[in-house]
Design an enzyme around this catalytic site. Structure first.
Site, mmCIF file in Angstrom:
data_model
loop_
_atom_site.group_PDB
_atom_site.id
_atom_site.type_symbol
_atom_site.label_atom_id
_atom_site.label_comp_id
_atom_site.label_asym_id
_atom_site.label_seq_id
_atom_site.Cartn_x
_atom_site.Cartn_y
_atom_site.Cartn_z
ATOM 1 C CB ILE A 26 -0.898 0.007 1.261
ATOM 2 C CG1 ILE A 26 -1.942 -1.100 1.145
ATOM 3 C CG2 ILE A 26 -1.571 1.359 1.455
ATOM 4 C CD1 ILE A 26 -2.851 -1.167 2.335
ATOM 5 C CB SER A 28 -0.880 7.554 -1.949
ATOM 6 O OG SER A 28 -0.749 7.082 -3.261
ATOM 7 C CB CYS A 29 -4.104 2.722 -1.280
ATOM 8 S SG CYS A 29 -4.416 2.683 -3.055
ATOM 9 C CB ILE A 30 -6.085 4.641 3.501
ATOM 10 C CG1 ILE A 30 -5.205 5.900 3.375
ATOM 11 C CG2 ILE A 30 -6.361 4.334 4.984
ATOM 12 C CD1 ILE A 30 -5.635 7.049 4.236
ATOM 13 N N GLY A 89 -1.576 5.864 3.244
ATOM 14 C CA GLY A 89 -1.573 7.302 2.989
ATOM 15 C C GLY A 89 -0.176 7.895 2.894
#
Lengths: 152, 208
Positions: A26, A28-30, A89
């Site tokens: 992961i 910048s995804c959360i 993130g």
């Protein structure tokens, strides 16, 4: 041996019992982990983008979290008992778009909207994360690129 | 989902990419003195959600050299985005290649010198590919300064893909694999920016 299930970006899964939900690499995804202790039920949502009012797509934080919450409610969960742990993130590079930071803000805001407390988090920074969510205990194992591993 | 590229255009891009990959392998062989095989390029639309799986899984540790490519636009000052060029190696392959290039002993982490050798390699490869594109479609392209990063493959893909994810569910991906010393492997990827699709289509229609 627990069963491992992969959760792709823009998707979520909810499982009970001896199952591990994972999202690997992961940036910048959360990864939003919702846990219901009473029912030993865990849900993992892989948020791609900040909230967006126009579309129903699960790419966006608001739509994905809404769907997860509704799914928990359908399973007769007491929403006051559900807690959240959030991871990701990151901003791997300095960029004017800052999707990672916007994702963090959106996810916090959405969880707050449903009254869900964030009890653990490991967000931001400039490195990716791989996460494994143990649905029966609510424990999340987070591993970083050069090997270190933490438990939340 | 808008898909403006038909089979015919994909075929043309395949041809261009094959020339580019050929150039790159020659340059890389010359630089390393090793025999380098280049697999036939693969070019297709890939679902954004599946992209990490297609390249070996999100938690694979990789070294990646990449840069933005822009097209000069006659109508305005603003340059159009063409896409991102990415040269990516498994971390162990990156270690082996860089210690070979710098003639240094292998330690667990990449030194600054090794990183800069990898950056240079990435630069040579992306440069040869750009030459092929420029020659074929006769446009002026601008390369931005390359970046290098060691991280999970999935995390890097987030960085490359998410900026276009609002507009697109699929990305046009061009991928080729370099095999050297039998066991090392490296990927070369070209992710086209949605902004460039129409431009490319028109340009290719004019030529063919």
């Amino acid at each position: 041996m627990a069963i491992n299930l992969n959760v792709k970006m823009g998707d979520y899964k909810i499982c009970e019992g001896k199952k591990v939900l994972k999202s690997l690499g992961i940036g910048s995804c959360i990864a939003v982990c919702l846990y219901d202790k009473d029912n030993e039920l865990g849900g993992l949502g892989h948020v791609m983008l900040p909230s967006n009012m126009d579309k129903g797509s699960l790419k966006y934080a608001n739509n994905l979290i809404k769907c997860m919450v509704e799914d928990f409610k359908e399973r007769k969960c007491d929403m006051d008992e559900i807690v959240a742990k959030i991871f990701g993130g990151a901003s791997l590079f300095e960029s004017s778009i800052e999707i990672g930071k916007k994702n963090i803000i959106s996810v916090r805001k959405e969880l707050d909207k449903y009254g869900i407390d964030i009890v653990e988090e490991d967000v931001g920074g400039d490195r990716g994360r791989s996460i494994w969510f143990h649905c029966w205990s609510g424990t999340v194992v987070v591993s970083m690129p050069m090997g270190e591993t933490k438990r939340y | 989902m808008i898909k403006i590229f038909d089979e015919e255009i994909i075929d043309v891009l395949k041809e261009v990419s094959h020339v580019g990959a050929g150039n790159a392998s020659k340059a890389l062989s010359k630089m390393t003195g090793k025999r380098i095989e280049v697999e036939f390029p693969y070019i297709k639309f890939v679902d954004i959600k599946d992209i990490s799986e297609k390249f070996g899984g999100g938690s694979t540790l990789v070294a990646s050299v990449f840069l933005d490519v822009k097209i000069e636009n006659n109508d305005s000052e603003k340059k159009k985005e063409l896409g991102k060029l990415v040269f990516m190696l498994d971390y162990s392959s990156a270690k082996n290649l860089s210690s070979y290039l710098t003639e240094s002993e292998s330690s667990n982490e990449l030194s600054e010198m090794e990183k800069s050798a990898l950056k240079e390699t990435g630069n040579i490869i992306t440069g040869s590919c750009l030459t092929a594109i420029t020659e074929y479609i006769d446009v002026r392209l601008y390369e931005e300064v390359p970046n290098i990063k060691i991280d999970f493959l999935g995390a890097l893909m987030d960085h490359f893909i998410l900026p276009i994810a609002r507009e697109r569910d699929e990305a046009l991906v061009f991928k080729t694999r370099f095999n050297f010393d039998e066991k090392e492997n490296a990927y070369f990827l070209f992710l086209f920016h949605p902004e460039s699709e129409e431009f490319l289509k028109n340009r290719l229609d004019e030529i063919s």
